[in-house]
Design a protein around this motif. Structure first.
Motif, PDB file in Angstrom:
ATOM      1  N   UNK A1090      69.468 -11.121   4.670  1.00  0.00           N
ATOM      2  CA  UNK A1090      68.990 -10.548   5.938  1.00  0.00           C
ATOM      3  C   UNK A1090      67.493 -10.756   6.119  1.00  0.00           C
ATOM      4  N   UNK A1091      66.747 -10.806   5.024  1.00  0.00           N
ATOM      5  CA  UNK A1091      65.303 -11.055   5.119  1.00  0.00           C
ATOM      6  C   UNK A1091      65.019 -12.375   5.822  1.00  0.00           C
ATOM      7  N   UNK A1092      65.831 -13.379   5.535  1.00  0.00           N
ATOM      8  CA  UNK A1092      65.610 -14.698   6.129  1.00  0.00           C
ATOM      9  C   UNK A1092      66.207 -14.832   7.519  1.00  0.00           C
ATOM     10  N   UNK A1093      67.356 -14.175   7.748  1.00  0.00           N
ATOM     11  CA  UNK A1093      68.072 -14.460   8.996  1.00  0.00           C
ATOM     12  C   UNK A1093      67.941 -13.377  10.062  1.00  0.00           C
ATOM     13  N   UNK A1094      67.663 -12.129   9.667  1.00  0.00           N
ATOM     14  CA  UNK A1094      67.647 -11.031  10.662  1.00  0.00           C
ATOM     15  C   UNK A1094      66.443 -10.115  10.455  1.00  0.00           C
ATOM     16  N   UNK A1095      65.300 -10.679  10.071  1.00  0.00           N
ATOM     17  CA  UNK A1095      64.131  -9.852   9.757  1.00  0.00           C
ATOM     18  C   UNK A1095      63.771  -8.924  10.911  1.00  0.00           C
ATOM     19  N   UNK A1096      63.881  -9.436  12.150  1.00  0.00           N
ATOM     20  CA  UNK A1096      63.459  -8.627  13.299  1.00  0.00           C
ATOM     21  C   UNK A1096      64.393  -7.446  13.549  1.00  0.00           C
ATOM     22  N   UNK A1097      65.572  -7.425  12.924  1.00  0.00           N
ATOM     23  CA  UNK A1097      66.504  -6.316  13.110  1.00  0.00           C
ATOM     24  C   UNK A1097      66.409  -5.263  12.015  1.00  0.00           C
ATOM     25  N   UNK A1098      65.466  -5.440  11.079  1.00  0.00           N
ATOM     26  CA  UNK A1098      65.358  -4.517   9.935  1.00  0.00           C
ATOM     27  C   UNK A1098      64.187  -3.562  10.116  1.00  0.00           C
ATOM     28  N   UNK A1099      64.380  -2.323   9.667  1.00  0.00           N
ATOM     29  CA  UNK A1099      63.263  -1.398   9.516  1.00  0.00           C
ATOM     30  C   UNK A1099      62.733  -1.652   8.106  1.00  0.00           C
ATOM     31  N   UNK A1100      61.600  -2.358   8.027  1.00  0.00           N
ATOM     32  CA  UNK A1100      61.108  -2.837   6.726  1.00  0.00           C
ATOM     33  C   UNK A1100      60.839  -1.679   5.764  1.00  0.00           C
ATOM     34  N   UNK A1101      60.397  -0.541   6.288  1.00  0.00           N
ATOM     35  CA  UNK A1101      60.076   0.582   5.393  1.00  0.00           C
ATOM     36  C   UNK A1101      61.353   1.162   4.783  1.00  0.00           C
ATOM     37  N   UNK A1102      62.390   1.268   5.601  1.00  0.00           N
ATOM     38  CA  UNK A1102      63.687   1.718   5.091  1.00  0.00           C
ATOM     39  C   UNK A1102      64.215   0.709   4.069  1.00  0.00           C
ATOM     40  N   UNK A1103      64.069  -0.568   4.387  1.00  0.00           N
ATOM     41  CA  UNK A1103      64.493  -1.665   3.512  1.00  0.00           C
ATOM     42  C   UNK A1103      63.773  -1.551   2.159  1.00  0.00           C
ATOM     43  N   UNK A1104      62.454  -1.294   2.230  1.00  0.00           N
ATOM     44  CA  UNK A1104      61.654  -1.213   1.002  1.00  0.00           C
ATOM     45  C   UNK A1104      62.080  -0.051   0.105  1.00  0.00           C
ATOM     46  N   UNK A1105      62.557   1.047   0.723  1.00  0.00           N
ATOM     47  CA  UNK A1105      63.034   2.182  -0.085  1.00  0.00           C
ATOM     48  C   UNK A1105      64.092   1.722  -1.084  1.00  0.00           C
ATOM     49  N   UNK A1106      65.001   0.859  -0.616  1.00  0.00           N
ATOM     50  CA  UNK A1106      66.115   0.405  -1.464  1.00  0.00           C
ATOM     51  C   UNK A1106      65.672  -0.687  -2.430  1.00  0.00           C
ATOM     52  N   UNK A1107      64.683  -1.487  -2.005  1.00  0.00           N
ATOM     53  CA  UNK A1107      64.107  -2.472  -2.936  1.00  0.00           C
ATOM     54  C   UNK A1107      63.464  -1.732  -4.108  1.00  0.00           C
ATOM     55  N   UNK A1108      62.753  -0.634  -3.803  1.00  0.00           N
ATOM     56  CA  UNK A1108      62.120   0.172  -4.866  1.00  0.00           C
ATOM     57  C   UNK A1108      63.147   0.652  -5.886  1.00  0.00           C
ATOM     58  N   UNK A1109      64.292   1.133  -5.384  1.00  0.00           N
ATOM     59  CA  UNK A1109      65.347   1.594  -6.294  1.00  0.00           C
ATOM     60  C   UNK A1109      65.874   0.439  -7.141  1.00  0.00           C
ATOM     61  N   UNK A1110      66.015  -0.726  -6.513  1.00  0.00           N
ATOM     62  CA  UNK A1110      66.522  -1.904  -7.222  1.00  0.00           C
ATOM     63  C   UNK A1110      65.598  -2.358  -8.333  1.00  0.00           C
TER      64      UNK A1110
END
Length: 1230
Positions: A1090-1110
């Motif tokens: 999704x980072x490559x194909x739908x970046x404009x549809x993501x809330x990056x801060x919400x996305x980062x919350x889950x990256x942090x957990x990962x």
């Protein structure tokens, strides 16, 4: 060492000379010596050099002083630390001197030393100690209120130090802040400005507590309600610190915004300007926190973008008609309004820039912006102040750029997709845009015209065809800019660039009435002495040639091209003949003449042959030969059948010589040109002409460059078809190379197709003395009998040879039956080797695909017997053969296959593979009689316990849906979890990266299939994620509108679930098994896609919350999230900066974790790989300028550099950064 000391002593002695020239030369020589890496000074020399240079800073000669300052830089890294401290002490005390020249030169010296100090991340004590010494003195100097010049110099040096080495001054941050805050109320503007700059460098690296202290101080001052000169300074300070450490301002914005909004209504234009600059900084640096304030800011911008109390635009409109005749008068009247005290233009400019920031950061509001902001910007195109108008144009250009569809969006022509609503809104506003701009295109102001052309160029690119109705309004403006004597070079280039984009993006017919108007000025531009104008004009000329006579639709053309041929030809010929011109112009002239001959060659008469001779000369020139080959390809492909006979003999010989050059692009272009030439001019070619080309081909056919091989084989095929007499000798030269390539494991796709076509052409045209049987024997030899190769043959070679044999059999059906019988005998014979049996099955399959093998009665039995073979490769080949034979004889074999699938459970897997081949290769029409039966059979096996069988069933279902779309949604909720997972996997196989008729149907129903992301069964959810990932990778437009509902379910699957973790006893050991690991991996892979194909549809801060957990999860997931973090550093640096404190800790933990002693080798390797991956993420973080100065990052960088092992890994990663593009490792997660 002794000789160096002696040389330095000599130089120092000369520096004491009374002659300024001696002192100058000696200082210059010393600087040269100090710049050498090899120089080493002893302690005595160090002391003397430092003392002498400090003395020379007070020299009466300015040039000597300047050289002495330059020497201080290289000296920093050549002398011991205490000597550097001596230099710094002296310079600092000199800075307080009452002598102004000494103060100035000492300031320069301090700046030079600071610039040369090693970065704090290297961990050297020199930098720390020197910075502390300078800072303590500077803080004292800043407090000297009585001498402003000392204050200013001290602030300058402090800013330099904070910008480069802020991390070393952490202990001084509080005292620096205390000394800077009072300066914000200084009576001197210069002091206030420099204090703001120093504060901006401080905030990027100070602690959160200090930042809060600064923010609260500014808020307290602004909340007082009194408007003073300091109010401007405080708001300016807010804007500047937001630009430098923007993410930190985010948490204070709720209090800041209302205050700044309030100050916008104060009657002070300069204050309003600073307010809008602050808004712009907040919008760019804190997009998430500003979301709720955007509408307020847009309203304010729209209000103040029209704020011009000293000018009546309505009166200007009334006089519009007269103004065209009285340009000079209008200019004078404008001047009357340009009052020196009028600052309102600054308010309008800052509000336009603020609007641009909103547009650039909020693509999600595009439709609203087209409704409210776009008309307001268009109305302001008439702005009287040129600087403001430029910024209004830039804001509108930003809006146009945002209108471009991001990657992955469906184009309106594809799959019946609707036009983007924003683009529709834009097209409605085109008439008002053109109306507002077309008069400005004739204004005297060059800057305004350039702004108009930039805007129109972007508009023509974003909305092709939208300006078709407005060409008559635009052409006069273009012509004016090309012919106006006062036009600058850039002005002409911009006008030509716009004309080129306009010509490329609109149908030819709309320009035909205007060609006589704009062609002469373009032709004159080709004669311009400035090469860039000439080059651009030739590009436009080339496009004009294509539109005056488009070869795609010659029958519908009624436009008479003859009056323009002479002008087009003469202008281009003049540049083509010239030898003393720029390379770019030469290449453009060759290309343009290529198009002229291609499109207008029949109109050139006697000029044609001399021009072709010039092309021959350009072919012989190493600099122009590549362009000439491309132009020649165009000419030979022309439907006008240009007469090339006079130049062919020599031309082909030159082209043949290019095939042995090292330049790959030249080889490819030459092969392409020769192929077109052979195709279109075969009647003019003699075998002797082509000999030089044929002799070069064997060297080009090899597995080292498959693409060049493909092009060479395509040329051979072409020659075989149209001039076979040229190929009498290829049997001993070219053919062995072709056959060697057939047996290569690298052969597939286009290159294999080219070989198949060549072999067919050889036997059909009898181009060489090689017969069908000889070719088959040569192809199959390495797999059979005495010729069998000693080396193991790669699996791909079997498939390549099978396709070639089948192609030959199709071309020679009379001789094929014997070959088929031979293969059947080989399969039946017990003595046959496994490799021969595999190849025989594959050949039978490929031959059966293109011809009916119904006459071979024993074939079914032979294949079914092979299903019981002990060799898996043989079974797979037999399964593939059955599928392919069935494609060629559906009537007989498909019922047989369906019956066997139903009655033979043990052979089911292989038979289903055969069915998959049939579905993939058959048309809907041929399958139609059997579709219902196939559907029923496949759905029956959806619930098979064997996962491998279910996967094949899913692939069959997916491919059958592509051939014959049918709703399979009824299986979604009914049936077992096995059935649901099979249907979802089937949907994955319908989402391919090519446009398909089913796409529109998929778009409507994919939401139903994605509901399985909430299925109670774990495996169903996992395959749903895999399907979603495939959609995001291959056709992101299918899922873009569903992200709002899908993302919560996706993020939910990234969490560790304790109920899925269990302990398994393995003898005396207990082993932990995480059943949720696979689904978490699938979820994180989706996030990466999704980072490559739908970046404009993501809330990056919400996305980062889950990256942090990962980052704290299992090994596999951490590896994934490290890569994602590196990618995010490039895509959303601002968001990553805001979350830095939370991201660094897991990275630090990974880098510092050690494997227990006595662990197995794999554990050490895994930890090493994890550490390297984490380091790549660290390198990506450090590529963000703000992060480099963050205290937490400076601390982490010091930790890395202080550990030898980590430092070595980090250095190697930094070296690789250029090749790995900041660790954005590409993963194909489709």
């Amino acid at each position: 060492m002794a000789s160096v000391s002696y040389h330095i002593s000599n130089l120092l002695e000369k520096m004491t000379s009374t002659d300024k020239d001696f002192r100058f030369m000696a200082t210059n020589d010393l600087m040269m010596e100090l710049q050498k890496d090899s120089i080493k000074l002893d302690e005595d020399s160090e002391k003397k050099v430092v003392a002498m240079l400090l003395k020379l800073l007070e020299d009466k000669n300015g040039e000597v002083q300047n050289l002495a300052v330059k020497c201080l830089g290289p000296l920093v890294n050549k002398v011991k630390e205490y000597q550097v401290e001596t230099m710094v002490d002296t310079l600092c005390s000199n800075m307080m001197s009452e002598k102004e020249p000494l103060r100035d030169i000492s300031s320069m010296g301090l700046k030079t030393i600071i610039a040369e100090l090693p970065p704090s991340s290297t961990g050297l004590s020199l930098t720390v100690n020197v910075c502390k010494k300078i800072t303590s003195q500077l803080i004292g100097a800043i407090g000297k209120q009585e001498d402003v010049s000392v204050q200013l110099e001290a602030l300058d040096i402090l800013s330099d130090m904070l910008s480069r080495l802020s991390g070393t001054l952490v202990s001084f941050h509080a005292s620096i802040l205390s000394s800077l805050l009072p300066l914000l109320t200084s009576s001197r503007l210069a002091v206030r400005k420099r204090a703001i700059i120093a504060l901006s460098h401080l905030v990027s690296s100070c602690s959160s507590a200090l930042f809060t202290q600064l923010a609260e101080h500014l808020l307290a001052e602004l909340s007082s309600g009194q408007v003073t000169s300091a109010t401007r300074t405080y708001i300016q300070c807010l804007a500047t610190i937001s630009r430098q450490g923007g993410h930190r301002v985010g948490e204070h914005l709720e209090k800041i915004i209302p205050l700044v909004v309030k100050y916008c209504s104060v009657e002070d234009d300069e204050l309003r300007e600073y307010c809008f600059q602050a808004f712009e900084a907040f919008v760019r640096r804190c997009p998430k926190e500003m979301s709720c304030h955007i509408s307020t800011i847009v309203k304010l911008c729209l209000k103040y973008i029209t704020y011009d109390p000293n000018y009546n635009y309505d009166a200007d409109e009334e006089d519009e008609d007269d103004s065209m005749d009285t340009d000079n008068e209008e200019q004078e009247s404008d001047d009357e309004y340009s009052d020196d005290d009028d600052m309102s233009w600054k308010v309008r400019r800052s509000s336009a820039k603020c609007l641009e920031a909103v547009i650039s950061t909020r693509r999600d509001l595009l439709l609203e912006l087209y409704g409210s902001v776009a008309p307001a910007l268009v109305a302001r195109f008439r702005e009287r102040e040129e600087n403001v108008r430029t910024d209004i144009f830039l804001a509108f250009i930003a809006l146009l750029r945002q209108t471009r569809a991001p990657p992955g969006h469906l184009a309106p022509t594809e799959y019946g997709a609707k036009e983007d609503p924003a683009l529709s809104q834009l097209k409605k506003q085109v008439p008002s845009i053109v109306k507002a701009l077309h008069k400005q295109l004739k204004e005297k102001s060059i800057k305004s015209r350039q702004g108009c052309f930039s805007l129109l160029t972007e508009l023509a690119s974003v909305a092709p065809g939208a300006l078709a109705d407005h060409i008559p309004a635009l052409i006069p403006g273009i012509v004016y800019s090309l012919t106006d004597k006062s036009s600058s070079s850039n002005m002409k280039i911009d006008a030509l660039s716009f004309l080129y984009v306009l010509l490329c993006n609109h149908p030819p017919e709309v320009f035909h009435p205007h060609i006589k108007i704009f062609l002469p000025p373009v032709v004159r531009c080709t004669e311009d002495p400035f090469y860039k104008i000439t080059s651009e004009a030739l590009l436009v000329t080339q496009q004009i040639v294509k539109i005056v006579r488009p070869l795609e639709k010659p029958t519908s053309m009624t436009f008479d091209v003859r009056p323009y041929v002479k002008d087009l030809f003469s202008a281009t010929l003049q540049r083509l003949k010239a030898a003393d011109i720029d390379q770019e112009v030469k290449e453009r002239a060759i290309s343009c003449m290529g198009y002229i001959i291609c499109h207008l060659g029949d109109q050139l008469g006697a000029d044609l042959q001399p021009t072709l001779q010039i092309f021959l000369d350009r072919l012989k020139n190493e600099i122009t030969r590549f362009s000439a080959v491309k132009a020649l390809t165009l000419i030979t492909a022309s439907p006008l059948k240009i007469d090339l006979r006079p130049v062919l003999p020599e031309g082909i010989q030159i082209l043949g010589s290019f095939l042995r050059k090292n330049q790959r692009a030249l080889k490819l272009s030459t092969l392409s040109a020769l192929t077109v030439l052979v195709t279109n001019y075969s009647d003019s070619l003699k075998p002797s002409m082509m000999e030089s080309v044929v002799n070069e081909l064997p060297a080009l056919i090899s597995e080292s460059d498959v693409h060049v091989s493909q092009m060479a084989i395509a040329l051979l095929t072409c020659m075989t078809k149209v001039c076979p007499s040229s190929l009498t000798k290829i049997g001993g030269t070219v053919l062995p190379e072709v056959l060697h390539l057939v047996h290569s494991p690298l052969l597939q796709g286009g290159a294999l197709g080219a070989i198949v076509e060549l072999l067919q052409a050889l036997v059909v045209n009898k181009a060489s003395n090689i017969s069908y049987n000889e070719l088959v024997k040569s192809l199959t030899g390495p797999f059979f009998g005495s010729q069998k190769s000693a080396e193991p043959v790669h699996r791909q070679s079997y498939y390549s040879v099978a396709k070639c044999v089948a192609a030959l059999s199709t071309a020679c059906p009379n001789e094929a039956s014997a070959t088929i019988s031979n293969f059947i005998q080989e399969v039946k014979a017990t003595r046959t080797s496994e490799s021969a049996r595999i190849l025989s099955f594959l050949c039978l399959g490929e031959m059966g695909r293109s011809m009916n093998l119904g006459g071979q009665k024993e074939l079914k039995t032979v294949i079914l017997e092979a299903f019981s073979s002990s060799n898996d490769e043989v079974k797979s080949a037999a399964s593939c053969a059955l599928g392919n034979i069935c494609v060629g004889n559906l009537k007989e074999y498909l019922p047989f296959m369906l019956k066997e699938i139903g009655s033979q459970p043990k052979r089911q897997y292989l038979l289903l593979h055969s069915l998959k081949e049939v579905i993939s290769a058959s048309t809907a029409e041929k399958l139609k009689p059997h579709v219902e039966e196939i559907w029923a059979l496949l759905f029956k096996h959806c619930e098979c316990a064997e996962e491998g069988t279910r996967n094949v069933v899913a692939e069959c279902l997916g491919k059958l849906t592509l051939v014959n779309p049918l709703s399979s949604g009824n299986k979604m909720t009914s049936g077992s979890p096995h059935a649901r997972s099979t249907v979802v996997t089937a949907i994955k196989f319908t989402i391919v990266d090519q446009p398909m008729p089913i796409d529109e149907l998929l778009k409507d129903c994919i939401g139903d299939f994605l509901k399985t992301l909430q299925d109670p069964d774990l495996n169903v959810r996992r395959v749903a994620l895999v399907m979603f990932n495939s959609a995001a990778h291959n056709k992101p437009a299918l899922i873009r509108r569903l992200l709002g509902t899908v993302l919560p379910a996706l993020y939910k699957e990234t969490q560790i679930r304790k109920e899925l973790i269990r302990e398994v006893e393995m003898g005396p050991f207990k082993h932990t098994v995480d059943d949720g690991l696979d689904i978490r991996k699938a979820a994180f892979e989706c996030m990466y896609t999704l980072l490559d194909s739908c970046l404009d549809g993501l809330d990056i801060f919400d996305f980062l919350n889950h990256v942090e957990e990962g980052l704290k999860d299992h090994y596999d997931i951490r590896m994934l999230t490290f890569i994602m973090l590196a990618r995010l550093c490039a895509l959303s640096p601002a968001a990553v900066t805001q979350r830095l404190d939370r991201l660094v800790e897991p990275l630090r933990a990974t880098c510092t974790t050690k494997v227990k002693a006595g662990s197995v080798k794999q554990e050490f390797e895994k930890q090493e790989e994890l550490r390297r991956s984490a380091m790549r993420a660290v390198a990506a973080l450090l590529s963000i300028k703000e992060i480099q100065q963050s205290p937490v990052m400076v601390d982490f960088a010091s930790l890395i550099h202080s550990n030898t092992e980590m430092a070595t890994i980090f250095e190697s990663i930094q070296k690789d950064t250029s090749s790995t593009a900041c660790a954005t490792e590409t993963m194909d997660t489709s």
